[in-house]
Scaffold this motif. Structure first.
Motif, PDB file in Angstrom:
ATOM      1  N   HIS A  67       1.131 -15.918 -12.437  1.00 27.24           N
ATOM      2  CA  HIS A  67       2.515 -16.348 -12.647  1.00 27.24           C
ATOM      3  C   HIS A  67       3.112 -16.573 -11.257  1.00 27.24           C
ATOM      4  O   HIS A  67       2.421 -16.377 -10.248  1.00 27.24           O
ATOM      5  N   ASP A  91       6.271 -12.068  -5.506  1.00 31.49           N
ATOM      6  CA  ASP A  91       5.214 -11.259  -4.896  1.00 31.49           C
ATOM      7  C   ASP A  91       3.814 -11.763  -5.270  1.00 31.49           C
ATOM      8  O   ASP A  91       2.812 -11.138  -4.937  1.00 31.49           O
ATOM      9  N   HIS A  92       3.748 -12.908  -5.936  1.00 24.55           N
ATOM     10  CA  HIS A  92       2.453 -13.488  -6.329  1.00 24.55           C
ATOM     11  C   HIS A  92       2.225 -14.870  -5.721  1.00 24.55           C
ATOM     12  O   HIS A  92       1.083 -15.300  -5.589  1.00 24.55           O
ATOM     13  N   ASP A 114       0.497  -9.146 -13.976  1.00 23.08           N
ATOM     14  CA  ASP A 114       1.479  -8.116 -14.279  1.00 23.08           C
ATOM     15  C   ASP A 114       1.562  -7.828 -15.781  1.00 23.08           C
ATOM     16  O   ASP A 114       2.595  -7.396 -16.289  1.00 23.08           O
ATOM     17  N   HIS A 148      -1.054  -4.742  -9.277  1.00 18.97           N
ATOM     18  CA  HIS A 148      -0.311  -3.812  -8.417  1.00 18.97           C
ATOM     19  C   HIS A 148      -0.846  -2.384  -8.356  1.00 18.97           C
ATOM     20  O   HIS A 148      -0.202  -1.528  -7.757  1.00 18.97           O
TER      21      HIS A 148
HETATM   22 ZN   LIG Z   1       4.145  -8.593  -9.532  1.00 15.90          ZN
END
Ligand SMILES: [Zn+2]
Length: 281
Positions: A101, A105-106, A206, A262
């Protein structure tokens, strides 16, 4: 074919016990951005990019709210770019990037590989380019794709992967890779299945945050549970997909290895496996 497990950025929010499920309440947690560099015979494929060079140079672009809540630590040396260079590759060797996605943070490393094709579910690109008011902070105003990536969108359907709807991608790469939609965290969130020998590695992004969520019986540290509920674009779908992953792990755990983005425990586990395999070669 070889898979490198990289940590492309750490997040260190307060309350280690509530986030990692161990350690002290007053310690900072350790959250990783677990990315993959897949060395195929005919090209290098990245799955996820974590934080990139622009984030390291200008962490302010990640937004005050995210920085306050998650304490990201983007560093130049942990970018996917610097880590693949340390493996002897250059940015031009990365022909394809597959993203679960496009949360900040990706997708931070996308600008570091401007020539790569970026593979994403069509629904995710639609959400990122036309976010609702609530979605705007997670895509930070498009800072990570203002360079104009070579988007390649996919729609799932037609293919089947271990009982999940899927779509085979990258037919020109000599590793079998499929998108396995796991909607919920975002509108177009997907898993990425990679054939490894007789089995599969499934990067779940996630879709869950802690390995204990897909164990039986399941558990989840309280801060992670709250965070996932608050961040979900469709919480009912998120929980249903997480439960399907747990069922997959219990039914076919000898065939499929699940990882999420994560969890530091999973990253260490997979790195230990990879170094044992390398020592056996
Ligand atoms: Zn994330």
């Amino acid at each position: 074919m070889r898979v490198h497990h990289l940590n492309c950025g750490s997040l260190c929010p307060q309350g280690r016990r509530l986030v990692n499920g161990e350690g002290g309440l007053l310690e900072r947690a350790h959250v990783v951005c677990h990315c993959l560099a897949i060395e195929a015979g005919n090209g290098l494929v990245l799955v996820e990019t974590g934080f990139g060079m622009d984030d390291a140079r200008n962490p302010g672009q990640l937004g005050a709210a995210f920085r306050f809540a998650m304490s990201p630590r983007p560093k130049e040396e942990t970018t996917a770019l610097r880590q693949i260079e340390a493996l002897g590759f250059s940015a031009a060797d990365v022909r394809h990037i597959v993203t679960t996605h496009l949360d900040l943070d990706h997708a931070g490393g996308l600008p570091d590989f401007p020539d790569a094709e970026v593979h994403v579910l069509a629904a995710e690109l639609e959400a990122a380019l036309h976010p609702s008011l609530r979605e705007r902070s997670r895509y930070i105003g498009g800072a990570h794709w203002k360079h104009g990536p070579n988007w390649v969108t996919h729609d799932a359907g037609g293919d089947e992967w271990l009982g999940f709807e899927s779509v085979r991608i990258l037919p020109d790469i000599d590793v079998e890779i499929a998108l396995v939609p796991l909607i919920g965290h975002t509108r177009g969130h997907t898993g990425v299945a990679i054939r490894e020998g007789e089995g599969w590695l499934l990067h779940c992004g996630d879709a869950y945050f802690n390995h204990r969520e897909v164990e039986s019986p399941p558990s989840c540290p309280p801060a992670l549970r709250l965070f996932q509920t608050l961040m979900a674009a469709d919480n009912a779908a998120r929980k249903a997909n997480r439960d399907r992953l747990r069922e997959l792990a219990s039914r076919r755990g000898d065939e499929v290895t699940l990882i999420c983005a994560h969890d530091p425990h999973e990253l260490e586990r997979e790195r230990a496996k990879a170094s044992t395999a390398a020592a056996d070669e």
